[in-house]
Motif scaffolding. Structure first.
Motif, PDB file in Angstrom:
ATOM      1  N   ARG A 113       0.838  -1.201   0.000  1.00  0.00           N
ATOM      2  CA  ARG A 113       0.000   0.000   0.000  1.00  0.00           C
ATOM      3  C   ARG A 113       0.879   1.260   0.000  1.00  0.00           C
ATOM      4  O   ARG A 113       0.622   2.223  -0.724  1.00  0.00           O
TER       5      ARG A 113
ATOM      6  N   LEU B 127     -14.068  -2.210   4.867  1.00  0.00           N
ATOM      7  CA  LEU B 127     -14.575  -2.089   3.489  1.00  0.00           C
ATOM      8  C   LEU B 127     -15.183  -0.705   3.256  1.00  0.00           C
ATOM      9  O   LEU B 127     -14.989  -0.101   2.199  1.00  0.00           O
ATOM     10  N   LEU B 128     -15.882  -0.219   4.280  1.00  0.00           N
ATOM     11  CA  LEU B 128     -16.492   1.111   4.186  1.00  0.00           C
ATOM     12  C   LEU B 128     -15.411   2.186   4.038  1.00  0.00           C
ATOM     13  O   LEU B 128     -15.542   3.121   3.235  1.00  0.00           O
ATOM     14  N   ARG B 129     -14.335   2.039   4.818  1.00  0.00           N
ATOM     15  CA  ARG B 129     -13.247   3.018   4.734  1.00  0.00           C
ATOM     16  C   ARG B 129     -12.577   2.977   3.364  1.00  0.00           C
ATOM     17  O   ARG B 129     -12.142   3.995   2.832  1.00  0.00           O
ATOM     18  N   ARG B 130     -12.453   1.763   2.788  1.00  0.00           N
ATOM     19  CA  ARG B 130     -11.756   1.636   1.500  1.00  0.00           C
ATOM     20  C   ARG B 130     -12.597   2.157   0.352  1.00  0.00           C
ATOM     21  O   ARG B 130     -12.088   2.828  -0.542  1.00  0.00           O
ATOM     22  N   TYR B 131     -13.862   1.757   0.343  1.00  0.00           N
ATOM     23  CA  TYR B 131     -14.686   1.956  -0.841  1.00  0.00           C
ATOM     24  C   TYR B 131     -15.873   2.897  -0.635  1.00  0.00           C
ATOM     25  O   TYR B 131     -16.637   3.124  -1.553  1.00  0.00           O
ATOM     26  N   GLY B 132     -16.007   3.425   0.558  1.00  0.00           N
ATOM     27  CA  GLY B 132     -17.172   4.242   0.852  1.00  0.00           C
ATOM     28  C   GLY B 132     -17.123   5.634   0.239  1.00  0.00           C
ATOM     29  O   GLY B 132     -18.138   6.297   0.144  1.00  0.00           O
ATOM     30  N   GLY B 133     -15.927   6.078  -0.169  1.00  0.00           N
ATOM     31  CA  GLY B 133     -15.817   7.388  -0.789  1.00  0.00           C
ATOM     32  C   GLY B 133     -15.854   8.504   0.245  1.00  0.00           C
ATOM     33  O   GLY B 133     -15.804   8.253   1.450  1.00  0.00           O
ATOM     34  N   SER B 136     -17.763   8.864   4.032  1.00  0.00           N
ATOM     35  CA  SER B 136     -18.028   7.576   4.684  1.00  0.00           C
ATOM     36  C   SER B 136     -17.377   7.503   6.058  1.00  0.00           C
ATOM     37  O   SER B 136     -17.651   6.575   6.820  1.00  0.00           O
TER      38      SER B 136
END
Lengths: 139, 221
Positions: A113, B127-133, B136
């Protein structure tokens, strides 16, 4: 270990009719080496006490026979413990291996990352440098 | 000061994890469980570190929601990922130990089920942190607070319900070599937690700054 000692000695005593026949011991002679029980039938002494009495009496009667019995019991116990260890150590090794693999995987993911982030920053810097060059040329 | 703390943690973690196998195998053998009890010295500290990670995530999320300061959000994000990591360690070492001790990889008792639930909550958080935009962070903060509320239920599950899992009295009743091995393991895990959190927060912070500059540059164009 105590349970194994007791079970081996109990087997010797439970087979008392056969043992008594071969050792010429009657049930009355074997009675002192059974576990003492209270009126309700519950053990009134530690489980190994009866076996220890038997071994003490056997040692006094014939030290060589007592020694042979002790060796047989010791072998049984060692054999059982070795098999138990061999069966269980694999679980410990697998558990530790999985834990370290997960930790290494996480560290690798963080490193990747960071590497990706540095690559994006460099790409951005290059783009900014090109834009600056273009604006200088225009001037 | 911060660098000194990280160096100390790195040293403690290195020394601790190198010394730990010797301590674990030199520790007394537990009579009933025999050799498979040695998994305890890695399994229980992983569980405690998951709880620490969840509490750090939850508390910093509360602070973030009240102050809207991004630095607290960075710490929450790092701690959330570590809750997933240590949860994975817990939920893999536990079933392996369960197979050795109980003969089953998994039983649906209160503590195990709630531990799995907590882990899935924080997978959702990650997942929310990665893909939530954008935006989020606040939703994720709410999830973290919910996750933090589950931890006391997991800890006291063995008291409230009849479970197959050993009780909470095991650790306070450790003696001698077992106690030493356990606390060295805890200290090593805690140092590792601090290091991983610091690294994760640093990466998260740089990523946030980079994205801020990128969005500004895109808007300027």
């Amino acid at each position: 270990m105590k349970k194994t000692l007791l079970s081996v000695l109990s087997l010797l005593m439970l087979a008392s009719p056969a043992v008594a026949q071969s050792l010429e011991m009657t049930d009355e002679q074997l009675a002192p080496y059974k576990i003492k029980r209270d009126e309700a039938g519950n053990p009134a002494e530690p489980t190994a006490a009866a076996g220890q009495r038997f071994m003490k009496a056997l040692t006094e009667r014939d030290a060589e026979v007592a020694s042979v019995v002790r060796d047989a019991v010791r072998y049984e116990i060692q054999d059982e413990e070795t098999k138990k260890f061999a069966r269980q150590k694999n679980f410990v090794l697998i558990a530790y291996g999985v834990i370290w693999a997960l930790l290494a995987g996480f560290a690798l993911a963080m490193w990747l990352r960071q590497k990706n982030l540095i690559k994006q920053i460099r790409k951005f810097e290059t783009r900014f440098a090109d834009d600056d060059d273009d604006s200088d040329d225009d001037q | 000061m911060k660098t000194a703390l990280l160096v100390v943690c790195a040293l403690i973690a290195c020394v601790g994890f190198v010394w730990l196998p010797h301590l674990v195998f030199a520790a007394e053998l537990q009579y009933d469980l025999y050799i498979n009890q040695k998994i305890f010295y890695y399994h229980v500290p992983a569980a405690f570190m998951q709880f620490v990670a969840v509490f750090v995530c939850g508390i910093t999320s509360v602070v973030f929601l009240s102050t809207r300061s991004a630095q607290w959000d960075d710490i929450a994000s790092g701690a959330g990922d570590l809750a997933v990591l240590f949860g994975a360690l817990l939920l893999t070492s536990g079933p392996i130990w369960g197979k050795a001790a109980w003969g089953h990889y998994w039983v649906w008792d209160a503590r195990l089920t709630q531990s799995l639930l907590l882990w899935t909550v924080f997978i959702g958080y990650a997942l929310l942190r990665r893909y939530g935009g954008l935006g989020s962070e606040r939703l994720a903060a709410g999830m973290a607070i919910f996750g933090m509320a589950v931890v006391p239920m997991i800890y006291f599950a063995v008291n409230f319900w009849k479970t197959q899992h050993p009780s909470n009295s095991v650790v306070p009743n450790l003696t001698g070599s077992m106690r030493m091995a356990f606390w060295i393991s805890m200290l090593s895990y805690l140092s590792l937690f601090v290091l991983l959190l610091a690294a994760h927060v640093s990466i998260g912070r740089w990523r946030r700054r980079f994205l801020s500059v990128k969005y500004i540059a895109m808007e300027t164009e």
